[in-house]
Write a protein that holds these residues in place. Structure first.
Motif, PDB file in Angstrom:
ATOM      1  N   ILE A 151       3.719  20.091   4.356  1.00  0.00           N
ATOM      2  CA  ILE A 151       3.893  18.876   5.165  1.00  0.00           C
ATOM      3  C   ILE A 151       2.537  18.282   5.537  1.00  0.00           C
ATOM      4  O   ILE A 151       2.328  17.073   5.463  1.00  0.00           O
ATOM      5  CB  ILE A 151       4.726  19.206   6.415  1.00  0.00           C
ATOM      6  N   GLN A 152       1.599  19.148   5.934  1.00  0.00           N
ATOM      7  CA  GLN A 152       0.271  18.651   6.298  1.00  0.00           C
ATOM      8  C   GLN A 152      -0.421  17.967   5.124  1.00  0.00           C
ATOM      9  O   GLN A 152      -0.940  16.852   5.242  1.00  0.00           O
ATOM     10  CB  GLN A 152      -0.604  19.818   6.767  1.00  0.00           C
ATOM     11  N   GLY A 153      -0.453  18.653   4.001  1.00  0.00           N
ATOM     12  CA  GLY A 153      -1.195  18.116   2.878  1.00  0.00           C
ATOM     13  C   GLY A 153      -0.554  16.892   2.255  1.00  0.00           C
ATOM     14  O   GLY A 153      -1.261  16.003   1.762  1.00  0.00           O
ATOM     15  N   ARG A 180      -4.856  17.637  -2.723  1.00  0.00           N
ATOM     16  CA  ARG A 180      -5.397  17.313  -4.041  1.00  0.00           C
ATOM     17  C   ARG A 180      -4.322  16.765  -4.968  1.00  0.00           C
ATOM     18  O   ARG A 180      -4.559  15.840  -5.744  1.00  0.00           O
ATOM     19  CB  ARG A 180      -6.021  18.570  -4.640  1.00  0.00           C
ATOM     20  N   GLY A 181      -3.123  17.330  -4.880  1.00  0.00           N
ATOM     21  CA  GLY A 181      -2.094  16.974  -5.847  1.00  0.00           C
ATOM     22  C   GLY A 181      -1.328  15.701  -5.531  1.00  0.00           C
ATOM     23  O   GLY A 181      -0.710  15.118  -6.431  1.00  0.00           O
ATOM     24  N   ARG A 182      -1.379  15.232  -4.293  1.00  0.00           N
ATOM     25  CA  ARG A 182      -0.576  14.055  -3.948  1.00  0.00           C
ATOM     26  C   ARG A 182      -1.099  12.776  -4.590  1.00  0.00           C
ATOM     27  O   ARG A 182      -0.384  11.765  -4.630  1.00  0.00           O
ATOM     28  CB  ARG A 182      -0.519  13.885  -2.438  1.00  0.00           C
ATOM     29  N   GLU A 204      -1.361  11.582 -11.148  1.00  0.00           N
ATOM     30  CA  GLU A 204      -0.553  10.563 -11.810  1.00  0.00           C
ATOM     31  C   GLU A 204       0.929  10.921 -11.827  1.00  0.00           C
ATOM     32  O   GLU A 204       1.782  10.047 -11.673  1.00  0.00           O
ATOM     33  CB  GLU A 204      -1.064  10.352 -13.244  1.00  0.00           C
ATOM     34  N   TYR A 205       1.249  12.203 -12.011  1.00  0.00           N
ATOM     35  CA  TYR A 205       2.665  12.563 -12.084  1.00  0.00           C
ATOM     36  C   TYR A 205       3.364  12.368 -10.746  1.00  0.00           C
ATOM     37  O   TYR A 205       4.572  12.110 -10.685  1.00  0.00           O
ATOM     38  CB  TYR A 205       2.836  13.993 -12.601  1.00  0.00           C
ATOM     39  N   VAL A 206       2.610  12.472  -9.641  1.00  0.00           N
ATOM     40  CA  VAL A 206       3.202  12.215  -8.326  1.00  0.00           C
ATOM     41  C   VAL A 206       3.459  10.721  -8.154  1.00  0.00           C
ATOM     42  O   VAL A 206       4.515  10.309  -7.640  1.00  0.00           O
ATOM     43  CB  VAL A 206       2.284  12.756  -7.217  1.00  0.00           C
ATOM     44  N   ARG A 207       2.534   9.897  -8.595  1.00  0.00           N
ATOM     45  CA  ARG A 207       2.753   8.454  -8.530  1.00  0.00           C
ATOM     46  C   ARG A 207       3.919   8.043  -9.422  1.00  0.00           C
ATOM     47  O   ARG A 207       4.711   7.160  -9.062  1.00  0.00           O
ATOM     48  CB  ARG A 207       1.484   7.731  -8.948  1.00  0.00           C
ATOM     49  N   ASN A 250       2.656  24.091  -8.405  1.00  0.00           N
ATOM     50  CA  ASN A 250       1.216  24.210  -8.643  1.00  0.00           C
ATOM     51  C   ASN A 250       0.494  24.852  -7.458  1.00  0.00           C
ATOM     52  O   ASN A 250      -0.514  25.534  -7.640  1.00  0.00           O
ATOM     53  CB  ASN A 250       0.613  22.832  -8.913  1.00  0.00           C
ATOM     54  N   ALA A 251       1.009  24.638  -6.266  1.00  0.00           N
ATOM     55  CA  ALA A 251       0.375  25.215  -5.079  1.00  0.00           C
ATOM     56  C   ALA A 251       0.726  26.682  -4.881  1.00  0.00           C
ATOM     57  O   ALA A 251       0.055  27.380  -4.113  1.00  0.00           O
ATOM     58  CB  ALA A 251       0.781  24.414  -3.831  1.00  0.00           C
TER      59      ALA A 251
END
Length: 377
Positions: free
Chosen positions: A190-192, A254-256, A259-262, A282-283
């Motif tokens: 939630i934080q990240g 880092r992951g948010r 490109e795959y998240v977008r 991934n985390a």
């Protein structure tokens, strides 16, 4: 035949089977996980430590069948009884009392043998709370044929208490690690993922919680609430989850922006789906790497509290309590040496497993493995 007509004809079953893509087996490891497993196996110290630890833990799960003052099978008057699972009164074997039969009593044994019965005892005829009243010397008694590791200062068999204490220590550590991972991974995600004020607020709360004197709070709460397995587990869980927040939060920060998240956002996926279905796998690499060391620390924390007298209730099979008895009875070195070697073996095995897991999840060591193909066969 015309090529267009030939292409329009339906394919034969053999041709269709050859043309169909091969589906991966349900329990087949992916190429990456196969490389990770090979790297883990290449660390011989960690690989064999894992099997030794699993063997010891699985054996202690059946402690009631290995060390117990009750037989696990009794034949009396043609019927079979299993005192390990059920309480039988002495009257069931021809006695006079309605209380539970004392199978170590010669009178009860004679009643069973008179009916052509027999008794099957565990390998160690003592439970962790059984007091041996027939010791040839005052307790603590040294190792002997009847008590392989001797007895403690109350006449209880040390080997039986070690078996039960090993089990309760590992179970405590596993449950505490699982609860801490569940809370820490969720809050770190939630934080990240959201960042901003959410991240700032949670970070300040974690900093306040981390600055508290953990040991003193544990001692105070344990003294006020009263010792028990679940109370102690809840108190420890209040602090242990913070160890998982940092790595998960960093991975989500880092992951948010990848490109795959977008792309997932553009497809209309919800935040929960993006967090736990796309970023979390991934985390989890960093989380799994920390788990053996967190388990190691949880077991050491329980041992320390038991040694100080603020852990499990009195009489519980505890390795820390065994160390405390060794300190109080220097004339009985088997107490302190047994507790020391058992705890050292347990924690060393977990550290070796943690090092092997860390190597297996290291991208620099799993990037290329000539023994494993990059594609599934």
């Amino acid at each position: 035949m015309d090529v267009r007509l030939e292409r329009s004809l339906p394919a034969s079953p053999e041709q269709a089977a050859e043309a169909a893509p091969l589906k991966p087996k349900r329990f087949e490891l992916s190429p990456l996980n196969r490389r990770r497993w090979r790297v883990f196996k290449s660390n011989k110290r960690g690989f064999y430590s894992l099997w030794i630890f699993l063997f010891l833990f699985i054996v202690t799960l059946f402690a009631e069948f290995i060390a117990n003052d009750k037989p696990f099978l009794v034949k009396y008057d043609g019927a079979l009884y299993m005192p390990v699972f059920k309480m039988y009164p002495e009257k069931a074997f021809g006695g006079e009392f309605e209380t539970e039969a004392d199978y170590r009593d010669g009178f009860v044994q004679d009643l069973i043998h008179k009916k052509d019965g027999w008794i099957v005892w565990p390998l160690i005829p003592y439970s962790y709370r059984t007091i041996n009243l027939n010791l040839p010397v005052p307790a603590p008694a040294p190792p002997s044929a009847g008590n392989l590791l001797g007895t403690d200062d109350q006449g209880r068999d040390v080997l039986a208490r070690v078996i039960y204490g090993f089990r309760i220590s590992v179970l405590f550590g596993l449950i505490l690690t699982a609860i801490s991972a569940l809370i820490g991974v969720t809050l770190g995600a939630i934080q990240g993922f959201f960042g901003g004020w959410v991240d700032l607020l949670f970070q300040r709360c974690i900093e306040i919680l981390s600055s508290l004197p953990r040991l003193y709070i544990l001692l105070i709460l344990s003294a006020v609430i009263g010792p028990s397995f679940w109370v102690l587990l809840g108190i420890m869980a209040l602090f242990e989850w913070t160890a998982f927040v940092g790595p998960v939060r960093a991975e989500f920060l880092r992951g948010r922006n990848f490109e795959y998240v977008r792309a997932a956002r553009a497809l209309g996926l919800s935040n929960a789906q993006i967090m736990f279905k796309h970023i979390l796998p991934n985390a989890m690499v960093a989380t799994v790497t920390f788990m053996p060391f967190i388990l190691d620390g949880s077991i050491a924390a329980l041992t320390s509290l038991d040694y100080l007298g603020f852990g499990l209730p009195p009489g519980s099979p505890s390795l820390g309590e065994l160390l405390q008895q060794g300190k109080a009875n220097l004339q009985a070195p088997w107490l302190g040496l047994t507790g020391f070697f058992v705890i050292a073996l347990m924690l060393s095995l977990l550290v070796f497993v943690g090092e092997a897991v860390r190597d297996a999840l290291d991208p620099r060591k799993t990037f290329y493995d000539p023994h494993v193909a990059l594609t599934s066969t």
